[in-house]
Each structure stands twice: as structure tokens, then as C-alpha cells.
Design an enzyme around this catalytic site. Structure first.
Site: not given
Length: 327
Positions: A13, A77-78, A228
Site C-alpha cells: 500500500n 490509515c494503518g 489496507c
């Protein structure tokens, strides 16, 4: 305007990280959204899922704001938080920190490498809410846990939660994972619809065996992503609630970008999740941006050498997943 940035990723990501602590520039809300649309364009020389703006905080070690590629802002947002955690910790010479996000302050720390030579950080994912008002999800009930929404699917059983990003999660079988079901459902709930006025992240979860799951996510504002972070965390929580995995125990979460680990903590009447995974830098760059003309030029770019180690993790994860998903 000249901007310095770092391109990096968490579980594939990928993000552009822009430091507003060490540099003199700052941006208006309109400029942040426009920068995301321009710099994250996949047809450009950069391209990314979003931009991580690193700012000073009045009370924490740093502050993170996340803008998706379409210019929308995400509350959390991890995967991006792991990159920001690394940046802040290395800047301050610390192994742990507190990062201010839109909804809350989160504890982060450096961890032992999840794979040889893969820089790894642990970040807190919270708060967790099952209230449909927090997503929001318009149903005539307070929560949705392991229930059907016939208008969306006759077959799928959903759980909805905010962490604090909104997530709609279904535990599925291989044939459902391999069909167009997720794509069609995700596009429906992220377009004009009666249930999710602000859209929602949609995850399909395949239980592999105790301690191992596979998660694929359609992320609002982005589409299908390699991974995600908040979705993997929320999905792990859902598997624990369903007895597929145990609280307070490491769960390996496989994704199209590699893998992370999650630990779900059950605090009697509340939950929080530790998300543990890579924070890999790809390159540093300087760009000259003309927002009015919606274009930019890369003036310098220095490739880094961290991706090779991550690709070895990815190869091993994909081999495991390919074997596990047979049949």
C-alpha cells in the site's frame, strides 16, 4: 513550489510522505487535495495510493494527515501510519512515539523485523466502534454483526465497524473470493446508494487455519489495494469474534502485498488492535509542482535498496497463500 518527499509502502500500500516539520512549506486544504490528485496519478512518474502529510503536534510526537489519490481525506490509515511512525521515530532518535491522527492519539513503536532486513513497526488501531452511526450505515438498527443485508447480497453475512475508518466485512469461501461479487458490491456501496452516504471499505476475508487469514480490500477513494491496514485489523477482530482466532494472540494476515501480523486486545467492553508490519522506503525525490497547471517535474530522485528484502517476504507470503487457497 519545490517539495521533498519519500515514496514508501506498508504491505504494498504505497504513499508519498511529505514532511511539514523539517521543511518550511505548508498547504491549504485545497492544496492538499490537489497535491494528492496530481502526485498520486498512476500515469505520472510518481503515483501512489495517497499522501501522508507529517506535521507538528501540540501534544504528541507528530501528527499525520492522509489524503487518498482522489483528494479525499481518510481519518486513519494503518499502513501509512507505520511509515509515519518510522519517519517520526528516526527523526527524533526514538524507538516509540505517540502520533496524533484525526480521531485520536495512537501509540507506535519499532519492532523486531517481521522478515530479515524488513524494517518493522507496530501501530495501535483504535478506537473501535460497532455503532452504525459512526460509519455511517443507514439501517434501522444500532449495529450489524454477522447479519445479512438482502439489498446488497442474499448470500453474504456482514459485520460493520469503524476503526475509525468505516469497514464492511464478510467472511467468504474461495469461490466467492474469486468471483466479481466483491467488485460489484464495493462499487455499489461507494457510489450513490441508500446505505453508505460516505462510502465504505469492503473486505472479503478467507479463514485459512488458526492464526492465518487472507484479506482483500476495496478501499473507498482508491479501489482494490494491495493491502489496507485498518481493514486487516478490523478483519482480524471479526475473526476473533467468530471464534476463528483468539484474542491476545498473533494472527498472520496475508494480503496481495505480502503479510502483516495483528493482535486483538479485548478490554471487557472495548477493543484495540496492534498492527505489525513493514515500513519500507522506496526512494527519496524532489519535485517542482505547479498546482494551477496540475503538473509537476521530478528534479531529483534517489532509489533506496530496501525493496529487495521486502520482495523476499512477499515471495514467501504468496507461496504460502497460493498453497492455502487451493481448492
Amino acid at each position: 513550489m519545490q517539495i521533498n518527499l519519500i515514496k514508501g509502502h506498508g504491505s504494498g500500500n504505497d504513499f508519498l510522505l511529505i514532511d511539514e516539520i523539517s521543511n518550511s512549506y505548508t498547504f491549504s486544504e485545497k492544496e492538499r487535495a490537489e497535491l494528492a490528485r496530481v502526485l498520486c496519478n498512476r500515469n505520472s512518474e510518481l503515483g501512489a495510493d495517497g499522501i501522508l502529510f507529517v506535521l507538528k503536534s501540540e501534544h504528541a510526537d507528530g501528527r499525520m494527515r492522509v489524503f487518498n489519490a482522489d483528494g479525499s481525506e481518510a481519518s486513519m490509515c494503518g499502513n501509512g501510519l507505520r511509515l509515519v511512525s518510522r519517519y517520526i521515530c528516526e527523526m527524533r532518535g526514538q524507538k516509540e512515539a505517540v502520533i496524533e491522527t484525526m480521531k485520536t492519539d495512537l501509540k507506535v513503536c519499532k519492532q523486531a523485523d517481521i522478515f530479515p532486513d524488513v524494517t518493522t513497526y507496530q501501530v495501535e488501531i483504535s478506537p473501535v466502534s460497532f455503532s452504525l452511526e459512526d460509519l455511517p450505515l443507514r439501517l434501522n438498527q444500532p449495529t450489524l454483526k454477522n447479519e445479512n443485508i438482502p439489498e446488497l447480497s442474499e448470500k453474504l453475512i456482514f459485520t460493520a465497524l469503524a476503526v475509525p475508518n468505516p469497514h464492511l466485512i464478510a467472511i467468504v469461501e474461495n469461490n466467492q473470493m474469486q468471483s466479481d461479487l466483491q467488485k460489484n458490491l464495493s462499487e455499489k456501496v461507494n457510489g450513490p446508494n441508500e446505505f453508505f452516504p460516505d462510502g465504505v471499505n469492503v473486505s472479503f476475508v478467507k479463514d485459512i487455519d488458526k492464526g492465518n487469514i487472507y484479506v482483500r480490500t476495496f478501499e473507498r477513494g482508491v479501489g482494490f489495494t494491495n493491502a489496507c491496514g485498518t481493514a486487516m485489523s478490523a478483519s482480524t477482530l471479526v475473526t476473533c469474534l467468530n471464534g476463528l482466532n483468539d484474542f491476545e494472540t498473533v494472527v498472520n494476515v496475508y494480503n496481495n502485498g505480502g503479510k502483516v501480523q495483528c493482535v486483538v486486545h479485548n478490554n471487557s467492553d472495548s477493543y484495540h488492535i496492534d498492527l505489525i508490519g513493514n515500513a519500507t522506503y522506496l526512494y527519496t525525490a524532489s519535485v517542482e509542482v505547479e498546482l494551477e497547471g496540475r503538473n509537476f517535474t521530478v528534479t531529483t530522485k534517489e532509489e533506496l535498496l530496501e525493496q529487495t528484502a521486502y520482495e523476499q517476504l512477499q515471495t514467501e507470503a504468496q507461496a504460502f497463500l497460493a498453497e492455502a487457497m487451493k481448492g
